[in-house]
Design a protein around this motif. Structure first.
Motif, PDB file in Angstrom:
ATOM      1  N   ALA A  11       0.825  -1.216   0.000  1.00 57.05           N
ATOM      2  CA  ALA A  11       0.000   0.000   0.000  1.00 57.05           C
ATOM      3  C   ALA A  11       0.857   1.263   0.000  1.00 57.05           C
ATOM      4  N   ASN A  12       2.075   1.168   0.560  1.00 52.85           N
ATOM      5  CA  ASN A  12       2.938   2.346   0.683  1.00 52.85           C
ATOM      6  C   ASN A  12       4.086   2.339  -0.315  1.00 52.85           C
ATOM      7  N   VAL A  13       3.895   1.607  -1.427  1.00 52.46           N
ATOM      8  CA  VAL A  13       4.967   1.517  -2.411  1.00 52.46           C
ATOM      9  C   VAL A  13       5.344   2.889  -2.969  1.00 52.46           C
ATOM     10  N   ASN A  14       4.412   3.834  -2.995  1.00 54.67           N
ATOM     11  CA  ASN A  14       4.689   5.175  -3.525  1.00 54.67           C
ATOM     12  C   ASN A  14       4.735   6.243  -2.441  1.00 54.67           C
ATOM     13  N   THR A  15       4.787   5.825  -1.175  1.00 51.03           N
ATOM     14  CA  THR A  15       4.827   6.789  -0.072  1.00 51.03           C
ATOM     15  C   THR A  15       6.254   7.257   0.162  1.00 51.03           C
ATOM     16  N   PRO A  16       6.551   8.563  -0.019  1.00 45.63           N
ATOM     17  CA  PRO A  16       7.917   9.059   0.209  1.00 45.63           C
ATOM     18  C   PRO A  16       8.350   8.831   1.657  1.00 45.63           C
ATOM     19  N   GLY A  17       9.564   8.321   1.828  1.00 48.73           N
ATOM     20  CA  GLY A  17      10.118   8.146   3.160  1.00 48.73           C
ATOM     21  C   GLY A  17       9.679   6.895   3.888  1.00 48.73           C
ATOM     22  N   TYR A  18       8.791   6.089   3.264  1.00 46.54           N
ATOM     23  CA  TYR A  18       8.327   4.875   3.929  1.00 46.54           C
ATOM     24  C   TYR A  18       9.438   3.824   3.902  1.00 46.54           C
ATOM     25  N   SER A  19       9.624   3.135   5.023  1.00 44.92           N
ATOM     26  CA  SER A  19      10.596   2.038   5.120  1.00 44.92           C
ATOM     27  C   SER A  19       9.839   0.728   5.194  1.00 44.92           C
ATOM     28  N   ARG A  20      10.187  -0.179   4.309  1.00 49.20           N
ATOM     29  CA  ARG A  20       9.482  -1.455   4.290  1.00 49.20           C
ATOM     30  C   ARG A  20       9.728  -2.226   5.582  1.00 49.20           C
ATOM     31  N   GLN A  21       8.796  -3.127   5.896  1.00 47.04           N
ATOM     32  CA  GLN A  21       8.869  -3.901   7.121  1.00 47.04           C
ATOM     33  C   GLN A  21       8.825  -5.394   6.795  1.00 47.04           C
ATOM     34  N   ILE A  22       9.490  -6.166   7.617  1.00 44.88           N
ATOM     35  CA  ILE A  22       9.430  -7.620   7.480  1.00 44.88           C
ATOM     36  C   ILE A  22       9.102  -8.222   8.844  1.00 44.88           C
ATOM     37  N   VAL A  23       8.553  -9.441   8.807  1.00 41.61           N
ATOM     38  CA  VAL A  23       8.155 -10.119  10.045  1.00 41.61           C
ATOM     39  C   VAL A  23       9.226 -11.131  10.423  1.00 41.61           C
ATOM     40  N   SER A  24       9.574 -11.109  11.682  1.00 46.48           N
ATOM     41  CA  SER A  24      10.519 -12.088  12.210  1.00 46.48           C
ATOM     42  C   SER A  24       9.725 -13.195  12.924  1.00 46.48           C
ATOM     43  N   PHE A  25       9.887 -14.470  12.474  1.00 44.10           N
ATOM     44  CA  PHE A  25       9.195 -15.611  13.075  1.00 44.10           C
ATOM     45  C   PHE A  25      10.119 -16.313  14.068  1.00 44.10           C
ATOM     46  N   ASN A  26       9.535 -16.757  15.180  1.00 46.13           N
ATOM     47  CA  ASN A  26      10.249 -17.567  16.167  1.00 46.13           C
ATOM     48  C   ASN A  26       9.467 -18.852  16.419  1.00 46.13           C
ATOM     49  N   ALA A  27      10.171 -19.981  16.407  1.00 44.06           N
ATOM     50  CA  ALA A  27       9.524 -21.256  16.733  1.00 44.06           C
ATOM     51  C   ALA A  27       9.247 -21.318  18.228  1.00 44.06           C
ATOM     52  N   THR A  28       8.022 -21.768  18.576  1.00 44.57           N
ATOM     53  CA  THR A  28       7.676 -21.958  19.983  1.00 44.57           C
ATOM     54  C   THR A  28       8.193 -23.329  20.402  1.00 44.57           C
ATOM     55  N   SER A  29       9.137 -23.353  21.308  1.00 45.64           N
ATOM     56  CA  SER A  29       9.878 -24.596  21.580  1.00 45.64           C
ATOM     57  C   SER A  29       9.190 -25.525  22.570  1.00 45.64           C
ATOM     58  N   SER A  30       8.152 -25.094  23.214  1.00 47.37           N
ATOM     59  CA  SER A  30       7.514 -25.966  24.211  1.00 47.37           C
ATOM     60  C   SER A  30       6.000 -25.828  24.137  1.00 47.37           C
ATOM     61  N   GLY A  31       5.317 -26.823  24.720  1.00 44.97           N
ATOM     62  CA  GLY A  31       3.874 -26.719  24.812  1.00 44.97           C
ATOM     63  C   GLY A  31       3.138 -27.891  24.227  1.00 44.97           C
ATOM     64  N   ASN A  32       3.814 -28.786  23.467  1.00 46.30           N
ATOM     65  CA  ASN A  32       3.122 -29.912  22.847  1.00 46.30           C
ATOM     66  C   ASN A  32       3.971 -31.175  23.039  1.00 46.30           C
ATOM     67  N   PHE A  33       3.560 -31.987  23.990  1.00 43.14           N
ATOM     68  CA  PHE A  33       4.300 -33.218  24.313  1.00 43.14           C
ATOM     69  C   PHE A  33       3.545 -34.428  23.797  1.00 43.14           C
ATOM     70  N   VAL A  34       4.234 -35.307  23.121  1.00 40.65           N
ATOM     71  CA  VAL A  34       3.689 -36.578  22.646  1.00 40.65           C
ATOM     72  C   VAL A  34       4.642 -37.687  23.075  1.00 40.65           C
ATOM     73  N   ASN A  35       4.095 -38.604  23.920  1.00 43.99           N
ATOM     74  CA  ASN A  35       4.926 -39.683  24.453  1.00 43.99           C
ATOM     75  C   ASN A  35       6.191 -39.143  25.119  1.00 43.99           C
ATOM     76  N   GLY A  36       6.012 -38.031  25.806  1.00 45.80           N
ATOM     77  CA  GLY A  36       7.133 -37.451  26.540  1.00 45.80           C
ATOM     78  C   GLY A  36       8.100 -36.661  25.691  1.00 45.80           C
ATOM     79  N   ILE A  37       7.790 -36.570  24.408  1.00 45.60           N
ATOM     80  CA  ILE A  37       8.683 -35.825  23.510  1.00 45.60           C
ATOM     81  C   ILE A  37       8.087 -34.454  23.230  1.00 45.60           C
ATOM     82  N   ASN A  38       8.869 -33.394  23.425  1.00 48.94           N
ATOM     83  CA  ASN A  38       8.424 -32.024  23.185  1.00 48.94           C
ATOM     84  C   ASN A  38       8.513 -31.735  21.688  1.00 48.94           C
ATOM     85  N   LEU A  39       7.345 -31.661  21.033  1.00 46.57           N
ATOM     86  CA  LEU A  39       7.309 -31.400  19.597  1.00 46.57           C
ATOM     87  C   LEU A  39       7.217 -29.908  19.279  1.00 46.57           C
TER      88      LEU A  39
END
Length: 464
Positions: A26-54
């Motif tokens: 939407a801001n491709v023609n907006t002067p001075g606009y700086s593009r943004q990117i999303v940083s993803f992080n894996a959630t390392s805990s919360g789902n255990f199957v047979n004692g294994i943290n998936l």
């Protein structure tokens, strides 16, 4: 429900990424606009199957504003230099055009005046030739007046522009201080400050067009702003105020005071930017030119009146200064005030050096030699009237061509700085389209994970 939660985390995370990509697009023609990117992080805990943290899926770590500080600084500095150079060049161009304009050229006025002197020397007793001397002397004086008036009008316009810039600078400083406060508050609340940082850079660029500044970036995304020699202009949520100092009595003064909190001090640094160019034009061009014109007018009146002093008029009467003076001036404003003596008539021009020979033209011979005489007043010392004015025109021409070259170079540097900044921060439509497809596929895949988990759950329920 592990698969559902994992799939849901993917849906939510990729929805944020899609929204971010949409914002960029939407801001491709907006002067001075700086593009943004999303940083993803894996959630390392919360789902255990047979004692294994998936793991528990994915989450958005942050939305990152893509900006490179050195390119931002270079763009701001290039804006300052380009505005200074352009303003200085425009000022010189206006001066060159005015001094060379038909009807304002003092060279033609001097030519006509001395030509009238030469013609009168042929028949000094001729009232027609004497009237011609008076007429051309008056025209020359009026040309001095007109050039002085034009200079004052140009300088008045520059002064008005300078005052408007002071107001604009104060407004920009106030906006930057408010952004500092908002950035600090939003950063503490964990909100995205990318848009505020873009606004900050835009305000700083606009400020730099008017005045040279030093900027220190803070961890919060805010800034501290000062003059080149360190006088504070913005600290946290507090901003300084610039005030014109007209106490010298000069209506075109570019002197400034800066008030920060309760402290009021003179601005003792070259300001740069548009304001710096206007101040430089005043001290480097307007004031020297006005001084030279005043010295020319003073020298002209002094030399001419000295020749006439003690001369004899047509009826044999001797006249001494000031009765014999052809020109009158007001000290300190000679160019704007020079005029012919209103009491002189053609008969009262003291052209004769001998009382018994009213047709004597020896005074006129001295008159004529003034065109080649080296003067001894101020900035025209050692020059003739002609060489003083032609030297002024020559200098203005040289300065203008040099300023034009510098302005062109500064604009090229600004364009390069903009390209470098945009190569890092600007939005690329092709990249955003590719990202949109990537995140959309991921979104749909995670929805499929949720759908699959639901089918598995329904199958499990049907077993009972």
């Amino acid at each position: 429900m592990g698969m559902v939660n994992i799939g849901l985390s993917g849906v939510l995370a990729n929805r944020v990424a899609l929204n971010t990509t949409a914002q960029n697009t939407a801001n491709v023609n907006t002067p001075g606009y700086s593009r943004q990117i999303v940083s993803f992080n894996a959630t390392s805990s919360g789902n255990f199957v047979n004692g294994i943290n998936l793991g528990g899926g994915v989450e958005v770590g942050s939305v990152i504003r893509i900006a490179e500080q050195s390119s931002i600084n270079r763009l701001r500095e290039s804006n300052e230099l380009a505005q200074y150079s352009q303003t200085y060049f425009e000022g010189l161009s206006n001066l060159e055009n005015m001094l060379g304009a038909e009807g304002l050229s003092l060279t033609s006025g001097l030519n006509n005046f001395f030509a009238a002197i030469d013609e009168a020397s042929v028949s000094p007793e001729s009232l027609a030739f004497r009237q011609q001397v008076l007429t051309n002397a008056s025209a020359l004086a009026q040309q001095f007046n007109a050039v002085s008036t034009q200079l004052n009008q140009q300088q008045a316009a520059q002064s008005e522009r300078y005052g408007a810039l002071v107001t604009n600078v104060n407004s920009q400083l106030e906006s930057i201080a408010k952004l500092n406060t908002q950035l600090q508050e939003d950063a503490l609340l964990g909100k995205s400050v990318s848009g505020l940082q873009d606004s900050m850079d835009k305000h700083l660029n606009e400020l730099a067009k008017s005045v040279d500044i030093q900027v220190i970036y803070l961890e919060s995304g805010g800034v501290e702003v000062s003059t080149p020699n360190g006088q504070p202009m913005v600290i946290n949520g507090y901003s300084a105020t610039l005030e014109r100092d007209l106490s010298s009595g000069d209506p075109y003064s570019t002197d400034l005071n800066i008030q920060f909190q309760s402290m009021l001090t003179p601005v003792d640094a070259s300001l740069g930017g548009e304001m710096g160019a206007i101040a430089a034009l005043k001290t480097e061009q307007y004031e020297p030119i006005k001084a030279l014109l005043n010295d020319m007018a003073s020298a002209l009146s002094t030399e001419v009146n000295t020749v006439l002093d003690g001369g004899y008029v047509l009826d044999g009467t001797q006249l001494n200064s000031p009765d014999s003076d052809l020109f009158i001036v007001t000290p300190g404003s000679e160019a704007s005030s020079i005029a012919i003596n209103p009491n002189l008539t053609p008969e009262k021009l003291a052209f004769a050096a001998n009382p018994s020979a009213p047709g004597d033209g020896s005074k006129l011979t001295e008159f004529s030699m003034l065109s080649q005489k080296s003067l001894g007043i101020g900035s025209v010392a050692g020059k003739t009237l002609y060489s003083a004015y032609s030297g002024l025109l020559g200098d203005i021409g040289i300065f203008t061509r040099q300023a034009e070259s510098e302005s062109t170079a500064a604009q090229i540097s600004l364009d390069d700085a903009q390209v470098i900044r945009d190569s890092v921060s600007a939005v690329n439509s092709d990249e955003e389209a590719a990202s949109m497809l990537l995140y959309l596929n991921a979104y749909e895949a995670n929805m499929k994970v949720i759908s699959t988990a639901n089918q598995m759950f329904q199958t499990l329920l049907q077993a009972f």
